[in-house]
Scaffold this motif. Sequence first.
Motif, PDB file in Angstrom:
ATOM      1  N   VAL A  21       0.841  -1.206   0.000  1.00 35.91           N
ATOM      2  CA  VAL A  21       0.000   0.000   0.000  1.00 35.91           C
ATOM      3  C   VAL A  21       0.874   1.253   0.000  1.00 35.91           C
ATOM      4  O   VAL A  21       0.603   2.216  -0.719  1.00 35.91           O
ATOM      5  CB  VAL A  21      -0.976  -0.009   1.201  1.00 35.91           C
ATOM      6  N   ALA A  22       1.958   1.222   0.796  1.00 41.82           N
ATOM      7  CA  ALA A  22       2.851   2.376   0.847  1.00 41.82           C
ATOM      8  C   ALA A  22       3.489   2.602  -0.522  1.00 41.82           C
ATOM      9  O   ALA A  22       3.638   3.731  -0.988  1.00 41.82           O
ATOM     10  CB  ALA A  22       3.932   2.159   1.902  1.00 41.82           C
ATOM     11  N   LYS A  23       3.848   1.492  -1.171  1.00 36.85           N
ATOM     12  CA  LYS A  23       4.477   1.594  -2.497  1.00 36.85           C
ATOM     13  C   LYS A  23       3.486   2.223  -3.495  1.00 36.85           C
ATOM     14  O   LYS A  23       3.849   3.133  -4.255  1.00 36.85           O
ATOM     15  CB  LYS A  23       4.866   0.186  -2.967  1.00 36.85           C
ATOM     16  N   ILE A  24       2.265   1.758  -3.445  1.00 35.54           N
ATOM     17  CA  ILE A  24       1.250   2.310  -4.353  1.00 35.54           C
ATOM     18  C   ILE A  24       1.046   3.799  -4.043  1.00 35.54           C
ATOM     19  O   ILE A  24       1.015   4.634  -4.949  1.00 35.54           O
ATOM     20  CB  ILE A  24      -0.098   1.548  -4.202  1.00 35.54           C
ATOM     21  N   LEU A  29       1.649  -1.923 -11.356  1.00 37.38           N
ATOM     22  CA  LEU A  29       2.218  -2.273 -10.051  1.00 37.38           C
ATOM     23  C   LEU A  29       1.332  -3.304  -9.334  1.00 37.38           C
ATOM     24  O   LEU A  29       1.822  -4.325  -8.851  1.00 37.38           O
ATOM     25  CB  LEU A  29       2.364  -1.010  -9.185  1.00 37.38           C
ATOM     26  N   ILE A  30       0.048  -3.030  -9.302  1.00 39.03           N
ATOM     27  CA  ILE A  30      -0.857  -3.971  -8.620  1.00 39.03           C
ATOM     28  C   ILE A  30      -0.881  -5.301  -9.380  1.00 39.03           C
ATOM     29  O   ILE A  30      -0.875  -6.374  -8.771  1.00 39.03           O
ATOM     30  CB  ILE A  30      -2.291  -3.400  -8.497  1.00 39.03           C
ATOM     31  N   SER A  31      -0.861  -5.197 -10.724  1.00 38.23           N
ATOM     32  CA  SER A  31      -0.959  -6.421 -11.545  1.00 38.23           C
ATOM     33  C   SER A  31       0.239  -7.342 -11.373  1.00 38.23           C
ATOM     34  O   SER A  31       0.162  -8.528 -11.689  1.00 38.23           O
ATOM     35  CB  SER A  31      -1.101  -6.059 -13.021  1.00 38.23           C
ATOM     36  N   GLN A  40      -7.885   3.525  13.051  1.00 36.24           N
ATOM     37  CA  GLN A  40      -7.620   4.912  12.633  1.00 36.24           C
ATOM     38  C   GLN A  40      -6.118   5.135  12.446  1.00 36.24           C
ATOM     39  O   GLN A  40      -5.670   5.710  11.464  1.00 36.24           O
ATOM     40  CB  GLN A  40      -8.159   5.855  13.718  1.00 36.24           C
ATOM     41  N   TRP A  41      -5.352   4.630  13.401  1.00 35.54           N
ATOM     42  CA  TRP A  41      -3.909   4.836  13.319  1.00 35.54           C
ATOM     43  C   TRP A  41      -3.339   4.133  12.080  1.00 35.54           C
ATOM     44  O   TRP A  41      -2.519   4.693  11.348  1.00 35.54           O
ATOM     45  CB  TRP A  41      -3.217   4.334  14.596  1.00 35.54           C
ATOM     46  N   LEU A  42      -3.775   2.912  11.855  1.00 33.02           N
ATOM     47  CA  LEU A  42      -3.288   2.186  10.679  1.00 33.02           C
ATOM     48  C   LEU A  42      -3.667   2.898   9.390  1.00 33.02           C
ATOM     49  O   LEU A  42      -2.868   2.995   8.460  1.00 33.02           O
ATOM     50  CB  LEU A  42      -3.852   0.775  10.664  1.00 33.02           C
ATOM     51  N   ALA A  43      -4.878   3.405   9.358  1.00 33.52           N
ATOM     52  CA  ALA A  43      -5.345   4.113   8.169  1.00 33.52           C
ATOM     53  C   ALA A  43      -4.446   5.311   7.882  1.00 33.52           C
ATOM     54  O   ALA A  43      -4.081   5.574   6.733  1.00 33.52           O
ATOM     55  CB  ALA A  43      -6.786   4.556   8.356  1.00 33.52           C
ATOM     56  N   GLU A  44      -4.061   6.019   8.940  1.00 30.75           N
ATOM     57  CA  GLU A  44      -3.159   7.172   8.759  1.00 30.75           C
ATOM     58  C   GLU A  44      -1.792   6.691   8.288  1.00 30.75           C
ATOM     59  O   GLU A  44      -1.190   7.257   7.396  1.00 30.75           O
ATOM     60  CB  GLU A  44      -3.002   7.929  10.079  1.00 30.75           C
ATOM     61  N   HIS A  45      -1.345   5.613   8.912  1.00 31.48           N
ATOM     62  CA  HIS A  45      -0.036   5.059   8.602  1.00 31.48           C
ATOM     63  C   HIS A  45       0.039   4.611   7.139  1.00 31.48           C
ATOM     64  O   HIS A  45       1.073   4.689   6.501  1.00 31.48           O
ATOM     65  CB  HIS A  45       0.180   3.872   9.539  1.00 31.48           C
ATOM     66  N   TRP A  46      -1.080   4.149   6.619  1.00 31.63           N
ATOM     67  CA  TRP A  46      -1.126   3.661   5.243  1.00 31.63           C
ATOM     68  C   TRP A  46      -1.623   4.712   4.263  1.00 31.63           C
ATOM     69  O   TRP A  46      -1.969   4.389   3.121  1.00 31.63           O
ATOM     70  CB  TRP A  46      -2.018   2.425   5.158  1.00 31.63           C
TER      71      TRP A  46
END
Length: 284
Positions: free
Chosen positions: A30-33, A50-52, A190-196
């Motif tokens: 996700v970070a890469k995208i 990238l996803i493919s 919430q924290w993960l969502a921000e992190h990602w």
Amino acid sequence: MASPPDIQDRTRAKKEVRRIKNLPTVPGIVAKISRIVENPETSVADVGRLISQDQVLSAKVLRMANSAFFGMSRKISSIPQALIILGFEVVKGLVLTSSVFDMIQKSMAGLWEHSIGCAAASGVIATYLGRDDAEEVLVAGLLHDLGKVVLALNLPAEMSLVREKVAQDRLYFHEAETQVLDFDHAEIGQWLAEHWNLPESLSEPMRLHHRPEKAVVKPEWTAIVHLADIIVRAIGFGNGGDLLVPEISPAAWSLLGLKKTDFLPILENLEPKLASLRDLTALA
Ligand SMILES: [Fe+2]
Ligand SMILES: [Fe+2]
């Protein structure tokens, strides 16, 4: 000056999550995208490529994109096409969800089913309300309990204590989490969502689906996810860990402008979707 309690809780939650070892592959892709998308030179085709590259992931995303969730009249056959039709944030939400739920052990299949049920219900309610953002609201529903996955994978001893409390003390899951951990899955989500780098419109329902009256970014999305979560629990589709069905927040209810008579048509629209989504539970 001391920080307000809310910030102290968040700091503690973040410290706990930093101990987490089981998540690197998810933020990785996700970070890469996200990084690639931030580059103004990037085209939709680049993101699609990238996803493919991850064929298993792409297959899962396409399966979800073509599922009863979206009810597309034509088949989505490639990730670039999914990006054009569904939009980037929706595809990113699907990538994230299918990656995270890969980590779910068999014992958590109930949570996966609860999540796709809540996604379908969110989409049905949004469509019923005549909104044009039903796909995005659906992804918010899909992700709403992501914090539970993280907690179950990383704090298993604490979570079995939570389950005991839910059963013995007749508590809601998030109340038992707060008693045991001092924070709950909504905070972690919430924290993960921000992190990602998910948009606030998606992180807010993750944090506030049990307190929708506090939402300010997209209060309607949080209200819809809140209602969808309660409906799928009441129907008994999947199992997010709760034994009790909570009351619908009056603030969320009046924000959406719904009446009691709206329940029946919503349920009638939802039921065939839930029936056809059962095969998706095999994704976990
Ligand atoms: Fe929840
Ligand atoms: Fe839930």
